[in-house]
Design a protein around this motif. Structure first.
Motif, PDB file in Angstrom:
ATOM      1  N   TYR A  36       0.823  -1.210   0.000  1.00 50.98           N
ATOM      2  CA  TYR A  36       0.000   0.000   0.000  1.00 50.98           C
ATOM      3  C   TYR A  36       0.858   1.261   0.000  1.00 50.98           C
ATOM      4  CZ  TYR A  36      -3.676  -3.319   0.825  1.00 50.98           C
ATOM      5  OH  TYR A  36      -4.522  -4.371   0.693  1.00 50.98           O
ATOM      6  N   GLU A  37       1.986   1.234   0.728  1.00 53.27           N
ATOM      7  CA  GLU A  37       2.895   2.377   0.733  1.00 53.27           C
ATOM      8  C   GLU A  37       3.474   2.623  -0.649  1.00 53.27           C
ATOM      9  OE1 GLU A  37       5.732   1.392   3.756  1.00 53.27           O
ATOM     10  OE2 GLU A  37       4.253   1.576   5.347  1.00 53.27           O
ATOM     11  N   TYR A  38       3.798   1.557  -1.371  1.00 50.99           N
ATOM     12  CA  TYR A  38       4.368   1.728  -2.711  1.00 50.99           C
ATOM     13  C   TYR A  38       3.343   2.241  -3.708  1.00 50.99           C
ATOM     14  CZ  TYR A  38       9.070   0.313  -1.741  1.00 50.99           C
ATOM     15  OH  TYR A  38      10.346   0.297  -1.264  1.00 50.99           O
ATOM     16  N   LEU A  39       2.074   1.927  -3.517  1.00 57.49           N
ATOM     17  CA  LEU A  39       1.055   2.532  -4.382  1.00 57.49           C
ATOM     18  C   LEU A  39       1.106   4.057  -4.266  1.00 57.49           C
ATOM     19  CD1 LEU A  39      -2.124   0.320  -3.856  1.00 57.49           C
ATOM     20  CD2 LEU A  39      -0.771   0.534  -5.943  1.00 57.49           C
ATOM     21  N   LEU A  40       1.199   4.545  -3.037  1.00 54.74           N
ATOM     22  CA  LEU A  40       1.280   5.987  -2.814  1.00 54.74           C
ATOM     23  C   LEU A  40       2.591   6.552  -3.366  1.00 54.74           C
ATOM     24  CD1 LEU A  40       0.333   8.667  -1.626  1.00 54.74           C
ATOM     25  CD2 LEU A  40       1.250   7.913   0.583  1.00 54.74           C
ATOM     26  N   LYS A  41       3.705   5.907  -3.051  1.00 52.63           N
ATOM     27  CA  LYS A  41       5.008   6.403  -3.506  1.00 52.63           C
ATOM     28  C   LYS A  41       5.083   6.472  -5.025  1.00 52.63           C
ATOM     29  CE  LYS A  41       7.439   4.642   0.509  1.00 52.63           C
ATOM     30  NZ  LYS A  41       8.352   3.605   0.994  1.00 52.63           N
ATOM     31  N   GLN A  42       4.569   5.467  -5.708  1.00 53.55           N
ATOM     32  CA  GLN A  42       4.599   5.478  -7.173  1.00 53.55           C
ATOM     33  C   GLN A  42       3.737   6.615  -7.723  1.00 53.55           C
ATOM     34  OE1 GLN A  42       6.543   3.434  -9.375  1.00 53.55           O
ATOM     35  NE2 GLN A  42       7.515   3.316  -7.375  1.00 53.55           N
ATOM     36  N   GLY A  43       2.618   6.872  -7.091  1.00 55.36           N
ATOM     37  CA  GLY A  43       1.770   7.979  -7.514  1.00 55.36           C
ATOM     38  C   GLY A  43       2.431   9.334  -7.337  1.00 55.36           C
ATOM     39  N   LEU A  44       3.327   9.423  -6.374  1.00 47.85           N
ATOM     40  CA  LEU A  44       4.039  10.676  -6.126  1.00 47.85           C
ATOM     41  C   LEU A  44       5.276  10.826  -7.010  1.00 47.85           C
ATOM     42  CD1 LEU A  44       3.879  10.726  -2.226  1.00 47.85           C
ATOM     43  CD2 LEU A  44       2.663  12.233  -3.803  1.00 47.85           C
ATOM     44  N   GLN A  45       5.905   9.721  -7.378  1.00 50.66           N
ATOM     45  CA  GLN A  45       7.200   9.784  -8.043  1.00 50.66           C
ATOM     46  C   GLN A  45       7.173   9.576  -9.556  1.00 50.66           C
ATOM     47  OE1 GLN A  45       9.524   6.856  -5.964  1.00 50.66           O
ATOM     48  NE2 GLN A  45       9.781   8.154  -4.170  1.00 50.66           N
ATOM     49  N   ARG A  46       6.078   9.103 -10.117  1.00 49.42           N
ATOM     50  CA  ARG A  46       6.058   8.793 -11.547  1.00 49.42           C
ATOM     51  C   ARG A  46       5.113   9.734 -12.284  1.00 49.42           C
ATOM     52  NH1 ARG A  46       5.376   2.815 -12.797  1.00 49.42           N
ATOM     53  NH2 ARG A  46       6.332   3.504 -14.716  1.00 49.42           N
ATOM     54  N   PRO A  47       5.627  10.863 -12.768  1.00 48.29           N
ATOM     55  CA  PRO A  47       4.772  11.882 -13.375  1.00 48.29           C
ATOM     56  C   PRO A  47       3.960  11.398 -14.580  1.00 48.29           C
ATOM     57  CG  PRO A  47       7.083  12.592 -13.338  1.00 48.29           C
ATOM     58  CD  PRO A  47       7.023  11.234 -12.750  1.00 48.29           C
ATOM     59  N   ARG A  48       4.520  10.531 -15.404  1.00 50.31           N
ATOM     60  CA  ARG A  48       3.801  10.083 -16.600  1.00 50.31           C
ATOM     61  C   ARG A  48       2.591   9.226 -16.270  1.00 50.31           C
ATOM     62  NH1 ARG A  48       9.015   8.664 -20.198  1.00 50.31           N
ATOM     63  NH2 ARG A  48       9.556  10.810 -20.708  1.00 50.31           N
ATOM     64  N   SER A  49       2.679   8.484 -15.188  1.00 51.32           N
ATOM     65  CA  SER A  49       1.583   7.596 -14.791  1.00 51.32           C
ATOM     66  C   SER A  49       0.836   8.134 -13.585  1.00 51.32           C
ATOM     67  CB  SER A  49       2.142   6.208 -14.455  1.00 51.32           C
ATOM     68  OG  SER A  49       2.873   5.688 -15.526  1.00 51.32           O
ATOM     69  N   LYS A  50       1.097   9.367 -13.225  1.00 48.17           N
ATOM     70  CA  LYS A  50       0.610   9.966 -11.986  1.00 48.17           C
ATOM     71  C   LYS A  50      -0.903   9.826 -11.785  1.00 48.17           C
ATOM     72  CE  LYS A  50       0.736  14.588 -10.191  1.00 48.17           C
ATOM     73  NZ  LYS A  50       1.532  15.812 -10.134  1.00 48.17           N
ATOM     74  N   ALA A  51      -1.697  10.222 -12.758  1.00 49.27           N
ATOM     75  CA  ALA A  51      -3.153  10.203 -12.585  1.00 49.27           C
ATOM     76  C   ALA A  51      -3.664   8.784 -12.360  1.00 49.27           C
ATOM     77  CB  ALA A  51      -3.840  10.831 -13.797  1.00 49.27           C
ATOM     78  N   ARG A  52      -3.184   7.837 -13.149  1.00 51.92           N
ATOM     79  CA  ARG A  52      -3.634   6.444 -13.026  1.00 51.92           C
ATOM     80  C   ARG A  52      -3.214   5.861 -11.673  1.00 51.92           C
ATOM     81  NH1 ARG A  52      -0.891   1.865 -13.717  1.00 51.92           N
ATOM     82  NH2 ARG A  52       0.795   2.921 -14.803  1.00 51.92           N
TER      83      ARG A  52
END
Length: 130
Positions: A36-52
């Protein structure tokens, strides 16, 4: 963008040969916290996939918190584990679930929990964190 994960919960175990989720145990604590923490971290760190990624985080967290938490008494909440087939959490304190409030608060402060058409999950995340 991408399939909806609303109502989806993920078990903590992964089959070693098939690399697929296995078992029925769902936890926001030991075994599940990093996912669950990595779901949040990926949403914060990956601008191209940010919205998804941010949408997926919100959908998964909304379901997981609802399925894994319960009330001990008025104003006192616990985070336990549950089974994928059942919606009621087991009444036991989960090891490492203590990190959940910080993750929920970070999702709120960074705006991840407030983005999207619903926009209303932010208060639910912050309330659960408190």
């Amino acid at each position: 963008g991408g399939p909806s994960l609303e109502g989806v919960v993920f078990p903590v175990d992964i089959h070693p040969r098939e690399a697929k989720f296995a078992g029925e145990r769902v936890s926001m604590g030991s075994g599940g916290d990093s996912f669950y923490e990595y779901l949040l971290k990926q949403g914060l760190q990956r601008p191209r996939s940010k919205a998804r990624l941010r949408r997926q985080y919100r959908e998964v967290i909304d379901t997981a918190v609802a399925r894994s938490s319960g009330w001990v008494s008025k104003g006192r909440r616990f985070v336990g584990e549950s089974q994928r087939a059942r919606s009621d959490p087991q009444h036991k304190m989960e090891h490492l679930a203590c990190f959940l409030p910080g993750m929920l608060a970070l999702g709120h402060v960074t705006g991840v929990a407030t983005e999207g058409p619903q926009g209303g999950s932010s208060n639910a995340h912050l309330t659960a964190a408190e």
